[in-house]
Design an enzyme around this catalytic site. Structure first.
Site, PDB file in Angstrom:
ATOM      1  N   GLU A 127     -30.799  14.330  -0.072  1.00  0.00           N
ATOM      2  CA  GLU A 127     -30.664  15.231   1.063  1.00  0.00           C
ATOM      3  C   GLU A 127     -29.205  15.443   1.457  1.00  0.00           C
ATOM      4  O   GLU A 127     -28.340  14.623   1.159  1.00  0.00           O
ATOM      5  CB  GLU A 127     -31.429  14.662   2.256  1.00  0.00           C
ATOM      6  CG  GLU A 127     -32.919  14.809   2.076  1.00  0.00           C
ATOM      7  CD  GLU A 127     -33.709  13.938   3.026  1.00  0.00           C
ATOM      8  OE1 GLU A 127     -34.385  14.513   3.879  1.00  0.00           O
ATOM      9  OE2 GLU A 127     -33.647  12.711   2.915  1.00  0.00           O
ATOM     10  N   CYS A 173     -22.806  16.713   5.327  1.00  0.00           N
ATOM     11  CA  CYS A 173     -22.931  15.300   4.980  1.00  0.00           C
ATOM     12  C   CYS A 173     -23.686  15.237   3.653  1.00  0.00           C
ATOM     13  O   CYS A 173     -24.828  15.684   3.571  1.00  0.00           O
ATOM     14  CB  CYS A 173     -23.716  14.610   6.102  1.00  0.00           C
ATOM     15  SG  CYS A 173     -24.188  12.915   5.758  1.00  0.00           S
ATOM     16  N   CYS A 178     -30.355   3.440  -2.542  1.00  0.00           N
ATOM     17  CA  CYS A 178     -29.157   2.669  -2.208  1.00  0.00           C
ATOM     18  C   CYS A 178     -29.498   1.182  -2.306  1.00  0.00           C
ATOM     19  O   CYS A 178     -30.573   0.765  -1.884  1.00  0.00           O
ATOM     20  CB  CYS A 178     -28.711   3.001  -0.779  1.00  0.00           C
ATOM     21  SG  CYS A 178     -27.206   2.126  -0.270  1.00  0.00           S
ATOM     22  N   CYS A 186     -28.906  -2.425   4.118  1.00  0.00           N
ATOM     23  CA  CYS A 186     -28.598  -2.661   5.532  1.00  0.00           C
ATOM     24  C   CYS A 186     -29.906  -2.684   6.331  1.00  0.00           C
ATOM     25  O   CYS A 186     -30.780  -1.834   6.146  1.00  0.00           O
ATOM     26  CB  CYS A 186     -27.665  -1.571   6.061  1.00  0.00           C
ATOM     27  SG  CYS A 186     -26.081  -1.566   5.202  1.00  0.00           S
ATOM     28  N   CYS A 225     -31.121   0.562   8.251  1.00  0.00           N
ATOM     29  CA  CYS A 225     -30.967   1.882   7.635  1.00  0.00           C
ATOM     30  C   CYS A 225     -32.182   2.262   6.803  1.00  0.00           C
ATOM     31  O   CYS A 225     -32.653   1.490   5.980  1.00  0.00           O
ATOM     32  CB  CYS A 225     -29.715   1.904   6.760  1.00  0.00           C
ATOM     33  SG  CYS A 225     -29.427   3.499   5.960  1.00  0.00           S
ATOM     34  N   CYS A 266     -27.995  10.345  10.004  1.00  0.00           N
ATOM     35  CA  CYS A 266     -27.541   8.984   9.738  1.00  0.00           C
ATOM     36  C   CYS A 266     -28.653   7.962   9.669  1.00  0.00           C
ATOM     37  O   CYS A 266     -29.356   7.713  10.636  1.00  0.00           O
ATOM     38  CB  CYS A 266     -26.528   8.531  10.779  1.00  0.00           C
ATOM     39  SG  CYS A 266     -25.146   9.633  10.891  1.00  0.00           S
TER      40      CYS A 266
HETATM   41  N1  SAH Z   1     -23.232   3.710   2.520  1.00  0.00           N
HETATM   42  C1  SAH Z   1     -22.257   4.325   3.360  1.00  0.00           C
HETATM   43  C2  SAH Z   1     -22.599   5.745   3.770  1.00  0.00           C
HETATM   44  C3  SAH Z   1     -24.011   6.037   4.206  1.00  0.00           C
HETATM   45  S1  SAH Z   1     -24.515   5.553   5.813  1.00  0.00           S
HETATM   46  C4  SAH Z   1     -21.977   3.448   4.566  1.00  0.00           C
HETATM   47  O1  SAH Z   1     -22.623   2.422   4.698  1.00  0.00           O
HETATM   48  O2  SAH Z   1     -21.077   3.758   5.333  1.00  0.00           O
HETATM   49  C5  SAH Z   1     -23.592   6.523   6.922  1.00  0.00           C
HETATM   50  C6  SAH Z   1     -23.489   5.891   8.296  1.00  0.00           C
HETATM   51  O3  SAH Z   1     -24.727   5.932   9.002  1.00  0.00           O
HETATM   52  C7  SAH Z   1     -23.104   4.420   8.220  1.00  0.00           C
HETATM   53  O4  SAH Z   1     -22.170   4.069   9.180  1.00  0.00           O
HETATM   54  C8  SAH Z   1     -24.448   3.776   8.481  1.00  0.00           C
HETATM   55  O5  SAH Z   1     -24.299   2.459   8.845  1.00  0.00           O
HETATM   56  C9  SAH Z   1     -25.001   4.688   9.549  1.00  0.00           C
HETATM   57  N2  SAH Z   1     -26.420   4.519   9.809  1.00  0.00           N
HETATM   58  C10 SAH Z   1     -27.350   3.954   9.017  1.00  0.00           C
HETATM   59  N3  SAH Z   1     -28.553   3.957   9.600  1.00  0.00           N
HETATM   60  C11 SAH Z   1     -28.400   4.538  10.818  1.00  0.00           C
HETATM   61  C12 SAH Z   1     -29.282   4.860  11.873  1.00  0.00           C
HETATM   62  N4  SAH Z   1     -30.563   4.607  11.799  1.00  0.00           N
HETATM   63  N5  SAH Z   1     -28.752   5.451  12.969  1.00  0.00           N
HETATM   64  C13 SAH Z   1     -27.444   5.769  13.032  1.00  0.00           C
HETATM   65  N6  SAH Z   1     -26.570   5.523  12.049  1.00  0.00           N
HETATM   66  C14 SAH Z   1     -27.038   4.907  10.946  1.00  0.00           C
END
Ligand code: SAH
Length: 354
Positions: free
Chosen positions: A89, A102, A109, A113, A116, A330
Site C-alpha cells: 500500500e 508514503c 516486515c 514491533c 504495529c 502509520c
Molecule cells: N520500518 C520503518 C518504517 C515503517 S513504520 C520504521 O520503523 O520506522 C512508520 C512509522 O509508523 C514508524 O515510526 C512506526 O513506528 C509508526 N507506527 C507503527 N504503527 C503505528 C500505529 N499503529 N500508529 C501510529 N504510528 C505507528
C-alpha cells in the site's frame, strides 16, 4: 531483462557504453520515460530503430497495478497488486505545502514491533526498486498532479532492503527523473545501526527519521525486538554520529501509547537523552489496531508530554492527522488482502476493528 523504472541514469549510461553507444542516450531515455511518460521504446523518436530493438530485448516497462483506492478528505490510500500477486500500500497526503506520498519498501516486515499492524505479516520479500518507483508514478498518473515529497514509511523496514531502497531514492531524486528533491525524501527506520552507518556515507541530503518510541532501553526492548539486536544506546550513538557526519537534523519519532510511554517522567527522561542533539521529536498519536493491548494516549497527556519536552528545550511537533480520526497509514497498513472491502474500509478509515 530489467524493468526500466528500476535503473539509475548512471547505470543506464554504463549500459549504453557497454553496447558501444553514447552515454547521453541514457538522459534521452530518462526524459522519454519520466517527462514525456512514454511506455514503449518505439515512441522514442530520437532513438534509431535498431537501438530500440536492442533496448526492447533488455528492458521492459512492466507495471504493478492499482487494485483499490480509498479516499477520505485529505488522504487517499492505494492498494497495489504486484506481478506475483502480493499486495502493498501507499498513502497520498495533501498538505498546505503540496502532496506527499508514503511508500512501502517490503512485502511484510520482519521487525515485529509490538504495536504495529504491518509487521503481523512476516516479510515475504523485498520490494524491487521499480516497484517503489511505480507506486509514485501510478499515483501521479491517477491524480494528474505532481507529488513533491516522499516518505519511506509504509510497509516494511527500508534499511532491511538497503540496496534497492538506495537505488530507488537515486532514481526518484534524478533531475531527469521524477525530480523529488533529496530534502523532500524521508526515510524512517526502526534502528538498524550498521545500516545507519552505511547511510551516513551515501552523501544524500535526505531526511532520516528514527522510530525511537521509548525513553529507555528496557521499555524499548518490550516494544521493539530490534532493540535486542542494536540497543538503544548504540542507536543514540549512531544518530549522534550521523548528525555529525551529514550535518543534517534527524527526526525522532515517538508514538504516544496510553499508560506505556506517555507519562511525565518518561518525557523528562526523553528530554535528558536528546538534550543538545540536533533533532526534533515528532509525537505520533497512536492509531489503534488489532493489537488491543495498546491504546491511543489522551489528548491532554500528549499535550503535557509536548510541553515538558518544549520546556526542556527540545524541538517537538505533534504529527498532523489526516481526515479526522483516520491518520490512515502509520502502522495500520497490511500487505495481505485478507478482509472484505467493507471490513477493510471500516477498519482503516473509521477506526473500527473487525
Ligand atoms: N520500518 C520503518 C518504517 C515503517 S513504520 C520504521 O520503523 O520506522 C512508520 C512509522 O509508523 C514508524 O515510526 C512506526 O513506528 C509508526 N507506527 C507503527 N504503527 C503505528 C500505529 N499503529 N500508529 C501510529 N504510528 C505507528
Amino acid at each position: 531483462m530489467m524493468n526500466i523504472y528500476g535503473i539509475k541514469r548512471v547505470d543506464l549510461e554504463e549500459y549504453f557504453l557497454s553496447i558501444n553507444e553514447k552515454k547521453f542516450k541514457a538522459t534521452q531515455v530518462f526524459e522519454w520515460v519520466y517527462q514525456k511518460k512514454v511506455s514503449s521504446f518505439e515512441d522514442m523518436s530520437n532513438i534509431k530503430k535498431e537501438l530500440q530493438d536492442k533496448l526492447k530485448e533488455d528492458f521492459n516497462f512492466e507495471m504493478i497495478s492499482i487494485k483499490r483506492k480509498q479516499e477520505d478528505g485529505l488522504t487517499k490510500k492505494y492498494l497495489f497488486e504486484l506481478k506475483d500477486g502480493n499486495y502493498v500500500e501507499a498513502v497520498l497526503m495533501q498538505h498546505d505545502y503540496g502532496l506527499s506520498i508514503c511508500v512501502s519498501s517490503e512485502v511484510g516486515c520482519n521487525m515485529g514491533c509490538a504495536f504495529c499492524e504491518s509487521g503481523r505479516l512476516k516479510k515475504v520479500r523485498d520490494l524491487e526498486s521499480y516497484e517503489m518507483v511505480e507506486q509514485i508514478l501510478l499515483v501521479e498518473e491517477d491524480i494528474k498532479k505532481r507529488i513533491s515529497s516522499v516518505v519511506i514509511m509504509g510497509i516494511g523496514e527500508p534499511l532491511d532492503n538497503y540496496d534497492k531502497v538506495m537505488n530507488f531514492i537515486k532514481i526518484i531524486n534524478d533531475p531527469k527523473g521524477i525530480q523529488i528533491g533529496a530534502r523532500h525524501i524521508t526515510l524512517s527506520t526502526c534502528g538498524i545501526v550498521p545500516k545507519i552507518k552505511q547511510l551516513m556515507n551515501e552523501e544524500l541530503q535526505i531526511n532520516l527519521a528514527i522510530s525511537l518510541h521509548a525513553p529507555n532501553t528496557q521499555l524499548r526492548s518490550k516494544l521493539m525486538p530490534i532493540n535486542k539486536a542494536y540497543d538503544w544506546k548504540q542507536l543514540i550513538e549512531v544518530v549522534k554520529e550521523y548528525i555529525e557526519v551529514t550535518n543534517r537534523r534527524v527526526t525522532i519519532e515517538y508514538i504516544m501509547l496510553k499508560d506505556v510511554n506517555d507519562n511525565e517522567i518518561q518525557a523528562t527522561e526523553l528530554a535528558a537523552l536528546l538534550r543538545g542533539m540536533n533533532v526534533y521529536v515528532n509525537l505520533i498519536p497512536y492509531n489503534e489496531t488489532n493489537h488491543i493491548e495498546f491504546k491511543r494516549a489522551d489528548k491532554n497527556t500528549v499535550m503535557k508530554f509536548y510541553d515538558t519536552l518544549k520546556k526542556k528545550g527540545i524541538n517537538v511537533t505533534i504529527r498532523k492527522e489526516f481526515g479526522g480520526n483516520i491518520d490512515a497509514a502509520c502502522g495500520q497498513l497490511r500487505s495481505k488482502e485478507v478482509w472484505d472491502e467493507n471490513i477493510l474500509f471500516n477498519w482503516f478509515w473509521k477506526g473500527k476493528r473487525p
